[in-house]
Design a protein around this motif. Structure first.
Motif, PDB file in Angstrom:
ATOM      1  N   SER A  25       0.823  -1.209   0.000  1.00 39.64           N
ATOM      2  CA  SER A  25       0.000   0.000   0.000  1.00 39.64           C
ATOM      3  C   SER A  25       0.858   1.260   0.000  1.00 39.64           C
ATOM      4  N   GLY A  26       0.507   2.179  -0.903  1.00 35.21           N
ATOM      5  CA  GLY A  26       1.185   3.456  -0.996  1.00 35.21           C
ATOM      6  C   GLY A  26       2.486   3.407  -1.765  1.00 35.21           C
ATOM      7  N   GLN A  27       2.846   2.242  -2.311  1.00 37.08           N
ATOM      8  CA  GLN A  27       4.136   2.117  -2.975  1.00 37.08           C
ATOM      9  C   GLN A  27       3.969   1.894  -4.482  1.00 37.08           C
ATOM     10  N   ASN A  28       5.101   2.023  -5.170  1.00 36.30           N
ATOM     11  CA  ASN A  28       5.148   1.850  -6.622  1.00 36.30           C
ATOM     12  C   ASN A  28       5.928   0.592  -6.983  1.00 36.30           C
ATOM     13  N   GLN A  29       5.513  -0.049  -8.051  1.00 34.85           N
ATOM     14  CA  GLN A  29       6.323  -1.085  -8.682  1.00 34.85           C
ATOM     15  C   GLN A  29       6.489  -0.715 -10.150  1.00 34.85           C
ATOM     16  N   PRO A  30       7.654  -0.151 -10.520  1.00 36.11           N
ATOM     17  CA  PRO A  30       7.869   0.190 -11.924  1.00 36.11           C
ATOM     18  C   PRO A  30       8.153  -1.058 -12.756  1.00 36.11           C
ATOM     19  N   VAL A  31       7.658  -1.031 -13.979  1.00 32.96           N
ATOM     20  CA  VAL A  31       7.853  -2.118 -14.931  1.00 32.96           C
ATOM     21  C   VAL A  31       8.452  -1.517 -16.199  1.00 32.96           C
ATOM     22  N   TRP A  32       9.574  -2.073 -16.648  1.00 32.58           N
ATOM     23  CA  TRP A  32      10.164  -1.628 -17.908  1.00 32.58           C
ATOM     24  C   TRP A  32       9.433  -2.302 -19.056  1.00 32.58           C
ATOM     25  N   VAL A  33       9.196  -1.535 -20.127  1.00 30.62           N
ATOM     26  CA  VAL A  33       8.508  -2.060 -21.301  1.00 30.62           C
ATOM     27  C   VAL A  33       9.408  -1.879 -22.522  1.00 30.62           C
ATOM     28  N   ASP A  34       9.733  -2.980 -23.183  1.00 29.00           N
ATOM     29  CA  ASP A  34      10.426  -2.952 -24.473  1.00 29.00           C
ATOM     30  C   ASP A  34       9.392  -3.141 -25.577  1.00 29.00           C
ATOM     31  N   ILE A  35       9.355  -2.224 -26.536  1.00 26.89           N
ATOM     32  CA  ILE A  35       8.459  -2.348 -27.685  1.00 26.89           C
ATOM     33  C   ILE A  35       9.336  -2.444 -28.931  1.00 26.89           C
ATOM     34  N   ASN A  36       9.413  -3.633 -29.477  1.00 31.14           N
ATOM     35  CA  ASN A  36      10.250  -3.877 -30.639  1.00 31.14           C
ATOM     36  C   ASN A  36       9.484  -3.568 -31.918  1.00 31.14           C
ATOM     37  N   ILE A  37      10.103  -2.794 -32.805  1.00 27.98           N
ATOM     38  CA  ILE A  37       9.514  -2.453 -34.102  1.00 27.98           C
ATOM     39  C   ILE A  37      10.276  -3.226 -35.174  1.00 27.98           C
ATOM     40  N   PRO A  38       9.717  -4.310 -35.689  1.00 26.47           N
ATOM     41  CA  PRO A  38      10.435  -5.120 -36.682  1.00 26.47           C
ATOM     42  C   PRO A  38      10.750  -4.337 -37.949  1.00 26.47           C
ATOM     43  N   THR A  39      11.779  -4.773 -38.653  1.00 30.34           N
ATOM     44  CA  THR A  39      12.205  -4.117 -39.896  1.00 30.34           C
ATOM     45  C   THR A  39      11.107  -4.144 -40.956  1.00 30.34           C
ATOM     46  N   THR A  40      10.248  -5.161 -40.899  1.00 30.80           N
ATOM     47  CA  THR A  40       9.205  -5.318 -41.919  1.00 30.80           C
ATOM     48  C   THR A  40       7.946  -4.520 -41.622  1.00 30.80           C
ATOM     49  N   THR A  41       7.927  -3.759 -40.524  1.00 27.76           N
ATOM     50  CA  THR A  41       6.722  -3.025 -40.140  1.00 27.76           C
ATOM     51  C   THR A  41       6.387  -1.931 -41.152  1.00 27.76           C
ATOM     52  N   THR A  42       5.128  -1.827 -41.517  1.00 32.56           N
ATOM     53  CA  THR A  42       4.659  -0.747 -42.393  1.00 32.56           C
ATOM     54  C   THR A  42       4.613   0.558 -41.594  1.00 32.56           C
ATOM     55  N   PRO A  43       5.209   1.634 -42.091  1.00 38.14           N
ATOM     56  CA  PRO A  43       5.182   2.904 -41.346  1.00 38.14           C
ATOM     57  C   PRO A  43       3.749   3.353 -41.057  1.00 38.14           C
ATOM     58  N   GLY A  44       3.592   4.058 -39.953  1.00 34.73           N
ATOM     59  CA  GLY A  44       2.275   4.554 -39.566  1.00 34.73           C
ATOM     60  C   GLY A  44       2.137   4.549 -38.058  1.00 34.73           C
ATOM     61  N   THR A  45       0.927   4.823 -37.574  1.00 32.30           N
ATOM     62  CA  THR A  45       0.662   4.869 -36.141  1.00 32.30           C
ATOM     63  C   THR A  45      -0.156   3.651 -35.741  1.00 32.30           C
ATOM     64  N   TYR A  46       0.336   2.950 -34.735  1.00 34.72           N
ATOM     65  CA  TYR A  46      -0.280   1.705 -34.276  1.00 34.72           C
ATOM     66  C   TYR A  46      -0.842   1.918 -32.863  1.00 34.72           C
ATOM     67  N   PHE A  47      -1.996   1.322 -32.635  1.00 35.25           N
ATOM     68  CA  PHE A  47      -2.680   1.474 -31.349  1.00 35.25           C
ATOM     69  C   PHE A  47      -2.967   0.092 -30.753  1.00 35.25           C
ATOM     70  N   GLY A  48      -2.957   0.032 -29.438  1.00 38.51           N
ATOM     71  CA  GLY A  48      -3.288  -1.206 -28.752  1.00 38.51           C
ATOM     72  C   GLY A  48      -3.405  -0.969 -27.264  1.00 38.51           C
ATOM     73  N   GLU A  49      -3.368  -2.048 -26.499  1.00 39.37           N
ATOM     74  CA  GLU A  49      -3.545  -1.940 -25.055  1.00 39.37           C
ATOM     75  C   GLU A  49      -2.633  -2.913 -24.321  1.00 39.37           C
ATOM     76  N   ILE A  50      -2.261  -2.501 -23.122  1.00 37.25           N
ATOM     77  CA  ILE A  50      -1.615  -3.373 -22.150  1.00 37.25           C
ATOM     78  C   ILE A  50      -2.607  -3.546 -21.007  1.00 37.25           C
ATOM     79  N   THR A  51      -2.765  -4.777 -20.549  1.00 41.22           N
ATOM     80  CA  THR A  51      -3.729  -5.066 -19.492  1.00 41.22           C
ATOM     81  C   THR A  51      -3.006  -5.437 -18.212  1.00 41.22           C
TER      82      THR A  51
END
Length: 549
Positions: free
Chosen positions: A121-147
């Motif tokens: 209670s009252g504390q933080n747990q930070p989580v590092w997030v790596d988001i890899n963008i593959p070389t084959t990705t089509t340019p543009g803006t991508y949307f999604g969610e983390i649960t």
């Protein structure tokens, strides 16, 4: 990402993870789980696919989570970073800083590892997030969610990724020389290897080879060259080598990239010359024999197409009396093949006292930031921005290295600083000062009693440790990992992620320069960077807030 989160920090208000970058790039972010009222238990985190709404996706397995583990620096007196804890914490008393990053999912088995986890209670747990963008990705803006789930509640975190129409150059655009020591790796993981002269690699068990490979793969995926370890150095005493078969077979996977998951080749290759030392072939062989060996190595490496990636590491941080010997040995190497000159590196700063000794014998000066220019001392005879253009005009190259001898206000890889960007800025500065490579002395110099602790053996926090050994169960330290995590390593650090960011930025800056935008890139860097260390003397142009503007 640029600010480390302590357990009792006031929670931020940003509710969306928004990143941008080129293809072939890994963007970093932080997600902080805060227990606002009461303890929360059994927290797990899941990612979904990202979509641009036009049928293109970034698959969920490109999003990887790491639970950040705290190290307590309260009472630690070793030198540290420019925003050290506890004095720089919000309370002025909290010594906890995150650095080890435990994967939430086991990279090898696919099962849970760093989750579920609990937050008091009252504390933080930070989580590092790596988001890899593959070389084959089509340019543009991508949307999604983390649960984020805790068994009773479910919270969704929106994710937005803007993919540029650029491909980030691979790690070879910048040469790195980060030492990955073998003894700790194998000795912390159940095995002491038996080294029989130059055939050391032949005696390793399958387990030892797998341990080393895991560590090599980790640092390689962070744009770092840890050296080639699955091979031996051929030797015929003081005679030129004639049988290269085993050497070639062992080294080829590194040189053609087939050894690594991403298929990218190593950026450098070590060779068995150490100008200036008084042991080994430098002491045992005559000048003529030494020159013949240098000629043979150059001829073979050129035949294989590997010569341009070779680096000769001279006597480390040499005292003045050793400089003539470095020049003597180097001249013998150059006599074997003049092209060697550009590949001979010495870890000292050029100055009026040594340049005439070394300028014709050394091709790379590797300089600790504290010994570059006169930022800290206007009376010191150090070469900096005024002198280096002339040296570069002679074909001499500049590298930087992180040294345990330098401390704040010089940028470093110290652990106990709240400023996460400090490690990244080392590479912004390297590009700005026109360096072409970077050296770090060790990534795995673990403390035998507490490899997960503050790491103060060299009187600077975290020095020599960019990776943690996981559930070390070997012969050099007690077994165990934080919170009972049984994972046979390696465990990356927060600083390793920020170093990767800096190296990726450096590659982008080079890409901009090659596109004719070098001046523009330097102008943008100048908005955030002035120099690698602070200064106070009259006439100096000191950056505000140490190395930031």
């Amino acid at each position: 990402m640029n600010r480390k989160v302590q357990p009792l920090d006031t929670p931020g208000t940003e509710l969306t993870i928004s990143v941008a970058g080129p293809k072939n790039y890994t963007a970093g972010a932080q997600l902080v789980v805060h227990a606002r009222e009461g303890n929360i238990r059994d927290v797990t985190i899941l990612a979904g696919d990202l979509s641009d709404g036009q049928g293109n996706t970034i698959a969920a397995d490109n999003i990887v989570f790491f639970r950040q583990v705290y190290i307590d620096f309260k009472g630690v007196t070793a030198h540290g970073g420019t925003s050290p804890v506890p004095e720089s914490s919000q309370s002025g008393a909290d010594g906890h800083i995150p650095d080890p990053l435990i994967p939430l999912v086991n990279p090898r088995s696919g099962g849970d590892l760093g989750q579920p986890f609990a937050v008091d209670s009252g504390q933080n747990q930070p989580v590092w997030v790596d988001i890899n963008i593959p070389t084959t990705t089509t340019p543009g803006t991508y949307f999604g969610e983390i649960t984020v789930l805790d068994g009773e509640h479910e919270v969704t975190v929106p994710v937005e990724v803007n993919v540029w129409d650029l491909v980030l150059p691979d790690m070879n655009v910048v040469t790195t020389h980060f030492r990955l020591e073998l003894n700790p790796l194998i000795n912390y993981h159940r095995e002491i290897y038996d080294c029989n002269g130059n055939d050391c690699w032949l005696n390793w068990s399958d387990h030892a080879r797998e341990v080393v490979r895991r560590y090599e793969e980790l640092v390689h995926s962070h744009r770092i060259d840890g050296g080639q370890h699955m091979f031996y150095t051929p030797s015929d005493g003081c005679a030129p080598v004639t049988d290269w078969a085993e050497y070639d077979a062992a080294l080829t996977p590194y040189m053609d990239g087939s050894y690594f998951e991403d298929g990218v080749a190593a950026s450098r290759i070590a060779v068995p010359f150490s100008p200036g030392v008084d042991w080994g072939i430098e002491a045992d062989c005559t000048a003529a024999e030494y020159t013949q060996m240098a000629a043979a190595w150059a001829a073979h490496l050129k035949t294989k197409g590997w010569f341009e990636r070779s680096v000769i590491y001279a006597y480390d941080e040499p005292p003045a009396e050793v400089l003539p010997l470095i020049a003597q040995h180097s001249d013998r190497i150059i006599a074997g093949d003049p092209d060697w000159k550009d590949h001979i590196m010495v870890t000292t700063a050029p100055d009026p006292d040594n340049i005439d000794i070394l300028r014709d014998s050394v091709g790379i000066f590797c300089v600790a930031p504290a010994w570059y220019d006169r930022w800290g001392n206007p009376d010191r005879e150090a070469f900096g921005r005024s002198e280096w253009p002339a040296l570069m005009g002679e074909g001499i190259s500049l590298w930087f290295y992180e040294s345990n001898a330098q401390e704040a206000p010089y940028v470093s890889f110290a652990t106990n600083t709240l400023d996460g960007a400090e490690s990244t800025m080392m590479f912004w500065g390297s590009f700005y000062e026109s360096a072409t490579g970077f050296l770090y002395w060790s990534m795995s110099a673990w403390d035998e009693e507490d490899p997960w602790g503050p790491a103060t053996d060299w009187n600077k926090t975290g020095d020599g440790v960019l990776i943690y050994p996981g559930h070390h169960d070997g012969l050099m330290a007690p077994a165990g990992s934080p919170d009972g995590v049984e994972y046979d390593g390696p465990i990356p650090s927060y600083r390793l992620k920020m170093i990767r960011q800096g190296l990726a930025d450096w590659a982008l800056f080079i890409m901009a320069r090659e596109a004719g935008l070098g001046t523009f890139a330097r102008e943008q860097i100048h908005d955030a960077y002035r120099q690698l260390g602070g200064c106070e003397w009259q006439g100096c142009d000191p950056p505000l807030d140490e190395f930031f503007w």
